[in-house]
Design a protein around this motif. Sequence first.
Motif, short mmCIF file in Angstrom:
data_model
loop_
_atom_site.label_atom_id
_atom_site.label_comp_id
_atom_site.label_asym_id
_atom_site.label_seq_id
_atom_site.Cartn_x
_atom_site.Cartn_y
_atom_site.Cartn_z
N PRO A 204 0.83 -1.20 -0.05
CA PRO A 204 -0.01 0.15 -0.05
C PRO A 204 0.78 1.28 0.12
O PRO A 204 0.46 2.22 -0.05
N LYS A 205 1.99 1.00 0.22
CA LYS A 205 2.96 2.36 -0.04
C LYS A 205 3.40 2.57 -1.61
O LYS A 205 2.47 2.54 -2.36
N SER A 206 4.55 3.00 -1.62
CA SER A 206 4.82 3.43 -3.15
C SER A 206 6.10 3.08 -3.44
O SER A 206 6.98 2.54 -2.62
N ASN A 207 6.97 3.78 -4.57
CA ASN A 207 8.14 3.88 -4.88
C ASN A 207 8.77 4.82 -4.16
O ASN A 207 8.54 6.01 -4.33
N SER A 208 9.87 4.43 -3.23
CA SER A 208 10.60 5.05 -2.50
C SER A 208 11.91 5.56 -2.72
O SER A 208 12.49 6.62 -2.43
N GLY A 209 12.55 4.99 -3.68
CA GLY A 209 13.94 5.33 -4.07
C GLY A 209 14.24 5.06 -5.65
O GLY A 209 13.62 4.06 -6.13
N TYR B 127 17.51 1.71 -11.16
CA TYR B 127 17.35 0.55 -10.11
C TYR B 127 16.37 1.49 -9.10
O TYR B 127 16.50 2.85 -8.64
N CYS B 128 15.31 0.80 -8.87
CA CYS B 128 14.34 1.38 -7.78
C CYS B 128 13.90 0.50 -6.61
O CYS B 128 14.16 -0.56 -6.76
N THR B 129 13.42 1.32 -5.53
CA THR B 129 12.88 0.38 -4.57
C THR B 129 11.48 0.81 -4.02
O THR B 129 10.99 1.78 -4.44
N GLY B 130 11.07 -0.22 -3.21
CA GLY B 130 9.45 0.17 -2.74
C GLY B 130 10.01 0.85 -1.27
O GLY B 130 10.89 1.25 -0.92
N HIS B 131 8.75 0.56 -0.53
CA HIS B 131 9.07 1.23 0.92
C HIS B 131 9.54 0.35 1.92
O HIS B 131 10.20 0.82 3.00
N ASP B 132 9.59 -1.03 1.84
CA ASP B 132 9.78 -1.95 2.65
C ASP B 132 10.43 -3.03 2.47
O ASP B 132 11.25 -3.74 3.22
#
Length: 268
Positions: free
Chosen positions: A189-194, A204-209
């Motif tokens: 339920p969060k989003s793309n954080s990094g 290169y991407c990350t989520g929240h957790d």
Amino acid sequence: MHLFKSLSFCTFSLLLLVLSPASSQTLTPLKEFDVKEAKQAVAVDAQHFYVINNSTITKHAKADGKLVATWDGTKEGIVHLNSGVVIKGKLYCANSNYPEIPMTSSVEIFDVKTLKHVDTHSFGIAQHGSLTWLDQKDGHWFIGFAHYAGKESSEGRDVRWTSLVKYDMEWRQVEAWVFPKNLVDLFTPKSNSGGAWGADGLLYCTGHDRGEVYVLKLPKSGYTLSHTGTLPAPIEGQGIAMDRSVAGKTLLYGIQRSKHIVTVSEIR
């Protein structure tokens, strides 16, 4: 106290994580630093790394994690720095009012030598969502704008509205893309954080957790980013950074906020 940890051979072996069979990339953990402020993100340059935590930034020596300088933006109304990137002696931080609505965002800019706040660019009520990360590539800004599910959604827009937006150097929009459904599901339920561009031209991407880094490319056509692989990683989502000071290597900095650890890994 800020301590540097060398991974033992046993731990190293357990943490050596390999991408899915569809890709030849691997991610190898190299170092850890205990940094109590590590909760949101990390940025990095040739000599230092910068731990970003809502209203504060701390500067640390890369050799041993020793604290060098601190900036506190609480009195300046800074409430949610999300991530940062160092470019030509300046630290550019993604700033938002998360979880408030309407979503507002800005880029806050610092001199890395002194950690003095030197400039800002405000998006106001951001058209695309909540600014979570930014990076430069080929003379353009690439900026991640997040949307969330549930009570944190804005104007009925959920995680599917999360996007990557390309700007010129004067902050004028050039193009934009959305994330593929499988990553939207992982972000929720969060989003793309990094996010950060590698020297290999991959994003290169990350989520929240999740302890994962998602490898993407700009599409040859259409509007959806191409997901080429997933790298298990010793992180817990959040803001990441590429160390571009080491020639011939792709070094990724990340954080484990539950343990207040900064991690360093190599992508091969």
